[in-house]
Design an enzyme around this catalytic site. Structure first.
Site, short mmCIF file in Angstrom:
data_model
loop_
_atom_site.label_atom_id
_atom_site.label_comp_id
_atom_site.label_asym_id
_atom_site.label_seq_id
_atom_site.Cartn_x
_atom_site.Cartn_y
_atom_site.Cartn_z
N ASN A 97 0.89 -1.30 -0.39
CA ASN A 97 -0.17 0.30 -0.35
C ASN A 97 0.60 1.69 -0.07
O ASN A 97 0.27 2.77 -1.01
CB ASN A 97 -1.18 -0.52 1.02
CG ASN A 97 -1.86 1.15 1.35
OD1 ASN A 97 -2.38 1.57 0.20
ND2 ASN A 97 -2.00 1.76 2.44
N ASN A 143 0.17 3.01 6.10
CA ASN A 143 0.27 3.96 5.24
C ASN A 143 1.17 5.40 5.43
O ASN A 143 2.24 4.60 5.91
CB ASN A 143 -0.69 4.97 5.46
CG ASN A 143 -2.16 5.21 3.92
OD1 ASN A 143 -1.08 5.32 3.23
ND2 ASN A 143 -3.01 4.48 4.66
N ASP A 191 -3.76 9.70 5.93
CA ASP A 191 -3.77 8.24 5.02
C ASP A 191 -1.92 8.99 4.24
O ASP A 191 -0.85 9.43 5.82
CB ASP A 191 -4.19 8.70 3.44
CG ASP A 191 -4.01 7.77 2.50
OD1 ASP A 191 -3.65 7.14 2.06
OD2 ASP A 191 -4.91 7.49 1.73
#
Length: 281
Positions: A97, A143, A191
């Site tokens: 990710n 993240n 994020d």
């Protein structure tokens, strides 16, 4: 402050912007398309497919790039060819990710389950000689990750927690002493993040249409507004590192209501960033 749109809404899930002089500017990813995007002269955007997922990209010291791909890492050579390293897991339910490089030239990338299963993800570290170590387990959505200007602290968020964490860092022990740094207001979902030259942390709010700036003491100090809800990541770039580039996403968004989703944005916040840390492998 309010960010300015500088591209069309060209990414389904724009993420992971990174500025490198060696690349001639900015790269970011259209993550779930498996593409790396480059911002060229006159605002021209080039797109290059590298795999099922393109999670994160950073420069290599000798040229090329290191890339987080769906189930591990890949290396781009100076000639542009891409070589995938061994997969770190076989399950099709988990993907990489987001990532970044530490002050000692090691590349980290963290994972998440496609369905966001709690605790199903990890944070991995790729060393210059190709060895991989899992440095965090039990993560949900791994993240943003970036270091303080002096390299002694690392800021990280697991989006599901709604907060940014901070670690102590040194080359031998790696990330230690995890503790709370800041909890986002209004149930904000953190994020991607970056750190400026003053040591302040800038974090994209994935459900809040903004980028927030936190001072080194964890106090909220600034806000950049965007016209879209899903703001995914940010980085400093430009010749003087005085422009903050911000990526956005169309994933789970009503694009008729938010037609700018998936575009790249920029703002000049009045501070500068730090040069990107490269992978030493």
């Amino acid at each position: 402050m309010r960010a300015e749109q500088i591209t069309d809404p060209i990414a389904y899930h724009g993420e992971g912007p990174c500025w490198s002089e060696g690349w001639g500017g900015l790269r970011w990813v259209d993550m779930l398309a498996g593409d790396i995007l480059s911002f060229g002269e006159g605002g021209r955007v080039e797109r290059r497919h590298v795999g099922t997922v393109a999670a994160a990209v950073r420069p290599r010291l000798g040229g090329g790039a290191v890339i987080g791909v769906e189930r591990g890492f890949a290396l781009e050579e100076p000639d542009g060819s891409v070589r995938a390293l061994r997969e770190l897991w076989s399950s099709p339910t988990v993907r990489m990710n987001e990532g970044g490089c530490d002050p000692d030239g090691r590349f980290y990338c963290g994972s998440m389950a496609y369905d966001q299963t709690k605790g199903a993800a990890s944070l991995y570290r790729l060393d210059p000689l190709g060895e991989v170590e899992r440095v965090l387990a039990g993560v949900t959505i791994s993240n943003g990750l970036e270091w303080s200007p002096d390299g002694s602290l690392a800021y990280y968020d697991d989006t599901e927690t709604g907060a940014i964490a901070v670690f102590d860092y040194d080359a031998r022990r790696g990330l230690t002493g995890r503790r709370a740094f800041a909890t986002l207001p209004d149930d904000g979902a953190p994020d991607g993040l970056t750190v400026d030259a003053e040591g302040c942390v800038w974090v994209a709010v994935a459900n809040g249409g903004a980028v927030l700036r936190y001072r080194p003491d964890g106090v909220l100090d600034g806000r950049v507004e965007l016209p879209v809800t899903k703001v995914t990541a940010c980085t400093f770039g430009g010749d003087d590192l005085d422009r903050l580039f911000i990526t956005t996403s169309q994933e789970d968004i009503d694009v008729e209501a938010e037609p700018e989703s998936g575009a790249l944005f920029v703002v000049e916040p009045g501070v500068t960033g730090m040069p990107v840390r490269a992978f030493a492998g």
